[in-house]
Motif scaffolding. Sequence first.
Motif, PDB file in Angstrom:
ATOM      1  N   ASP A   1      38.023  -6.709  87.721  1.00  0.00           N
ATOM      2  CA  ASP A   1      38.822  -6.274  88.865  1.00  0.00           C
ATOM      3  C   ASP A   1      39.837  -7.298  89.352  1.00  0.00           C
ATOM      4  OD1 ASP A   1      37.228  -3.752  89.502  1.00  0.00           O
ATOM      5  OD2 ASP A   1      35.660  -5.284  89.601  1.00  0.00           O
ATOM      6  N   PHE A   2      39.599  -8.587  89.102  1.00  0.00           N
ATOM      7  CA  PHE A   2      40.515  -9.598  89.622  1.00  0.00           C
ATOM      8  C   PHE A   2      40.467 -10.832  88.738  1.00  0.00           C
ATOM      9  CE2 PHE A   2      36.471 -10.677  91.599  1.00  0.00           C
ATOM     10  CZ  PHE A   2      36.457 -12.063  91.628  1.00  0.00           C
ATOM     11  N   ILE A   3      41.391 -11.768  88.997  1.00  0.00           N
ATOM     12  CA  ILE A   3      41.516 -12.960  88.162  1.00  0.00           C
ATOM     13  C   ILE A   3      41.679 -14.203  89.038  1.00  0.00           C
ATOM     14  CG2 ILE A   3      42.444 -11.919  86.052  1.00  0.00           C
ATOM     15  CD1 ILE A   3      45.247 -12.404  87.200  1.00  0.00           C
ATOM     16  N   LYS A   4      41.179 -15.307  88.516  1.00  0.00           N
ATOM     17  CA  LYS A   4      41.468 -16.624  89.081  1.00  0.00           C
ATOM     18  C   LYS A   4      42.242 -17.386  88.011  1.00  0.00           C
ATOM     19  CE  LYS A   4      39.280 -21.005  90.364  1.00  0.00           C
ATOM     20  NZ  LYS A   4      37.982 -21.721  90.503  1.00  0.00           N
ATOM     21  N   VAL A   5      43.415 -17.911  88.382  1.00  0.00           N
ATOM     22  CA  VAL A   5      44.292 -18.543  87.404  1.00  0.00           C
ATOM     23  C   VAL A   5      44.465 -20.020  87.753  1.00  0.00           C
ATOM     24  CG1 VAL A   5      46.526 -18.472  86.257  1.00  0.00           C
ATOM     25  CG2 VAL A   5      45.457 -16.349  87.046  1.00  0.00           C
ATOM     26  N   ASP A   6      43.971 -20.881  86.862  1.00  0.00           N
ATOM     27  CA  ASP A   6      43.915 -22.326  87.083  1.00  0.00           C
ATOM     28  C   ASP A   6      45.074 -23.032  86.384  1.00  0.00           C
ATOM     29  OD1 ASP A   6      42.396 -24.151  88.525  1.00  0.00           O
ATOM     30  OD2 ASP A   6      40.550 -23.631  87.481  1.00  0.00           O
ATOM     31  N   GLY A   7      45.197 -24.325  86.647  1.00  0.00           N
ATOM     32  CA  GLY A   7      46.147 -25.160  85.921  1.00  0.00           C
ATOM     33  C   GLY A   7      47.598 -24.779  86.145  1.00  0.00           C
ATOM     34  N   GLN A   8      47.926 -24.258  87.329  1.00  0.00           N
ATOM     35  CA  GLN A   8      49.277 -23.729  87.531  1.00  0.00           C
ATOM     36  C   GLN A   8      50.337 -24.829  87.595  1.00  0.00           C
ATOM     37  OE1 GLN A   8      49.410 -20.848  90.692  1.00  0.00           O
ATOM     38  NE2 GLN A   8      47.993 -19.478  89.660  1.00  0.00           N
ATOM     39  N   SER A   9      49.951 -26.014  88.046  1.00  0.00           N
ATOM     40  CA  SER A   9      50.942 -27.094  88.119  1.00  0.00           C
ATOM     41  C   SER A   9      51.123 -27.823  86.795  1.00  0.00           C
ATOM     42  CB  SER A   9      50.550 -28.085  89.213  1.00  0.00           C
ATOM     43  OG  SER A   9      50.618 -27.479  90.484  1.00  0.00           O
ATOM     44  N   ALA A  10      50.620 -27.231  85.721  1.00  0.00           N
ATOM     45  CA  ALA A  10      50.827 -27.807  84.383  1.00  0.00           C
ATOM     46  C   ALA A  10      52.204 -27.479  83.825  1.00  0.00           C
ATOM     47  CB  ALA A  10      49.751 -27.293  83.418  1.00  0.00           C
ATOM     48  N   THR A  11      53.005 -26.755  84.579  1.00  0.00           N
ATOM     49  CA  THR A  11      54.319 -26.337  84.082  1.00  0.00           C
ATOM     50  C   THR A  11      55.139 -27.488  83.507  1.00  0.00           C
ATOM     51  OG1 THR A  11      54.276 -24.633  85.799  1.00  0.00           O
ATOM     52  CG2 THR A  11      56.345 -24.966  84.646  1.00  0.00           C
ATOM     53  N   PRO A  12      55.242 -28.655  84.187  1.00  0.00           N
ATOM     54  CA  PRO A  12      56.022 -29.754  83.595  1.00  0.00           C
ATOM     55  C   PRO A  12      55.445 -30.253  82.272  1.00  0.00           C
ATOM     56  CG  PRO A  12      55.608 -30.149  85.928  1.00  0.00           C
ATOM     57  CD  PRO A  12      54.747 -29.005  85.529  1.00  0.00           C
ATOM     58  N   PHE A  13      54.103 -30.210  82.151  1.00  0.00           N
ATOM     59  CA  PHE A  13      53.486 -30.669  80.901  1.00  0.00           C
ATOM     60  C   PHE A  13      53.869 -29.751  79.743  1.00  0.00           C
ATOM     61  CE2 PHE A  13      49.741 -31.875  83.866  1.00  0.00           C
ATOM     62  CZ  PHE A  13      50.478 -32.911  84.405  1.00  0.00           C
ATOM     63  N   TYR A  14      53.861 -28.453  80.009  1.00  0.00           N
ATOM     64  CA  TYR A  14      54.196 -27.493  78.963  1.00  0.00           C
ATOM     65  C   TYR A  14      55.679 -27.552  78.584  1.00  0.00           C
ATOM     66  CZ  TYR A  14      49.721 -25.068  79.904  1.00  0.00           C
ATOM     67  OH  TYR A  14      48.402 -24.742  80.058  1.00  0.00           O
ATOM     68  N   PHE A  15      56.555 -27.598  79.603  1.00  0.00           N
ATOM     69  CA  PHE A  15      57.974 -27.339  79.352  1.00  0.00           C
ATOM     70  C   PHE A  15      58.868 -28.579  79.456  1.00  0.00           C
ATOM     71  CE2 PHE A  15      56.118 -23.314  80.766  1.00  0.00           C
ATOM     72  CZ  PHE A  15      56.457 -22.511  79.683  1.00  0.00           C
ATOM     73  N   GLU A  16      58.275 -29.761  79.454  1.00  0.00           N
ATOM     74  CA  GLU A  16      59.067 -30.986  79.492  1.00  0.00           C
ATOM     75  C   GLU A  16      60.092 -30.992  78.359  1.00  0.00           C
ATOM     76  OE1 GLU A  16      57.230 -35.045  80.423  1.00  0.00           O
ATOM     77  OE2 GLU A  16      57.442 -35.079  78.236  1.00  0.00           O
TER      78      GLU A  16
END
Length: 678
Positions: free
Chosen positions: A342-357
């Motif tokens: 029914d729902f989700i918990k989404v972690d690691g959201q501030s990893a964006t710079p690590f992924y897209f550097e």
Amino acid sequence: MTEQKKIKLQINCQKGKAVEAELLMNTEAYESDSIHIEVSERTEKGCQLGELHLKIKNEVLSERFNLSMEKPIRIYLPMQEYPEKITAMYLFNAWWTRPAFVERLQDIPDRTQVAFFKYADRYACFVPMIGSRFKTYLVSGSETELCLEMTSYMGGQDRVDEPLYLYAEAATVTEAVHKVFSLLAETKGICLREKRRIPEMFRYLGWCSWDAFYTDVTEDKLRQKADEFIEKQVPVKWMLIDDGWFSAQDKMLYDFAPDKVKFPHGFKNMIHDIREKSDIKWFGIWHALGGYWGGISPESDLVSQESSYLYQTTNGSIVPSPKTGSGFYNDWYEVLKREEIDFIKVDGQSATPFYFENCLPVSEAARGMNEALESGAYRMDGAIINCMGMAMENVLARPVSAISRNSDDFVPGKEDGFSEHLLQNAYNAIYHNELYCCDWDMFWTKHEDAVKHSLLRAISGGPIYFSDKIGNTNPKVLKPLMYEDGRLFMMDRSAKPTEDCIFTNPMENGVLKLHNVAPWGGDRKGGGIAAYNLTTKQQTVTFMPADIPDLAVSEQYWVYDYFERKVRSLGRNEIYADTVEGRGFAWYVILPQGQNSSCLGLLDKYVGFSAVESIHEDENAEIVVLRASGTLGWVSLKAPQKVMIDAVDATKEVKKSGELYILSLPETINKTVLSIRW
């Protein structure tokens, strides 16, 4: 915000080239044969908005010296007036902020993303801005200058047309913060908290598998935990299946479906069985923003199956695309919906710079990822717990999802972990609450600080869930948080420090006081102040009803000490004084005085006053409708002549303790009518 003094800039370019510039804001540009710079400030809706315009000039077919990736821009802003005190909310890691209490601009920590200033006669809020490509931080300044650093986590850019900061002043910190974040929400096209819809399940008690099993979660263990709730009559309404439920390879997602060893029949049969025999209605799962911590396994079928929705970064990670990733989340959540999730918990959201550097500018990537996530989550009716995402490029990038984690993890075995957990949640809420219903994380009911955590969750204004291991749930710790059916006494907003606590470090200087409000008797707001002594010595706690800005206005109030069960009458600006033992805590309910009495509602509940649905009073009588029954209490200077419960005389059952009257009834979720005649 700045007087007409020279603004200094340091521009770091590729191949080691650097430019140092000085200019006057709004009236002067810096110009050389290689770079053009302007800094401006304008007023917008009660805020001062600073902006930077920069253009690097490159010759055709010649070597280029564009902006470097590492710390490309540093700006020193002279201040008109030096603040007396500063509370700087800084990122102490990629995921979370915490406060630093400083008096000098030089002591502002690196990666500060919100700062509160105290002047002699006013307060201010300063937010380094998130632009379309760049983000800005406050860092250590000079004696008279604020220092800003800008970065996009991508080198080689030759133009910057971005906002630098928003600054607002007001009579209180609360007003200054609201000015800034109202304008931020408008300019970013996102909702303020009051416009975000809290999914229904988060208004009920929940449980999470993380601190119970960590990654060793299985179907058998979840069934055992559900059986424990049935046996102990704990009305948990939702279960969150945290990390460890899916197939992974080297910290990368391998399959959308549950792990076949841990969940041999998937989720659906297990969920159906648990729903049939228990009160548990909703089930959720955890995942990281990139699928798993390292993204998606290149050896999995997902890479070809979801190819049009994925992005391969320069560092080799495969993650959902900021441009088309909604298709990835949509496909995954379709599989999960078939499994009755029914729902989700989404972690690691501030990893964006690590992924897209060095792939995409940080602001653009964060915005794209969050919009893709929310778009895909329509299959879950938008029911998301956002987590590990307090970097400002994420905070300002979620259009509508309501729930956002407000601190680092609750860690059961961390020595004196409660103090740090409280500190982060209390001060982060000052700004985070403007946009989100803040999640103060799970806790254990079998723990030395269990009751402290329980009260903290009760006043948090967010979801409440716990994570005890099998056999360890203590129902007594949970009962003050909820009605008999698991519905929470959820307060209106996040609890926040009183204004006199905002600029002092409670770890060193004594008591941290948190305030909040909830509906009481219809349109009025009752409230309370929780006091936590974070030192080892006894401390004095003082407060006034006026310390709660959104409390219903009255000349006189009743202050009810929840744990001591004693009351005192107090004027709006009159000081209440008490003592709190070392590492101790207290909860003071504060209600306006009525014509004859003030109903405290359900005395065994921390926020039991919010069970008071309506109050009708005249000179000699009062009728109170409550949403449930249990141990009822009211405060009055007059002794009642007759007390009726649902038209049945209960006068003889009433117990008196000073001005406090108590009537013990069976705890039910049935509406109850209390009639008092004087």
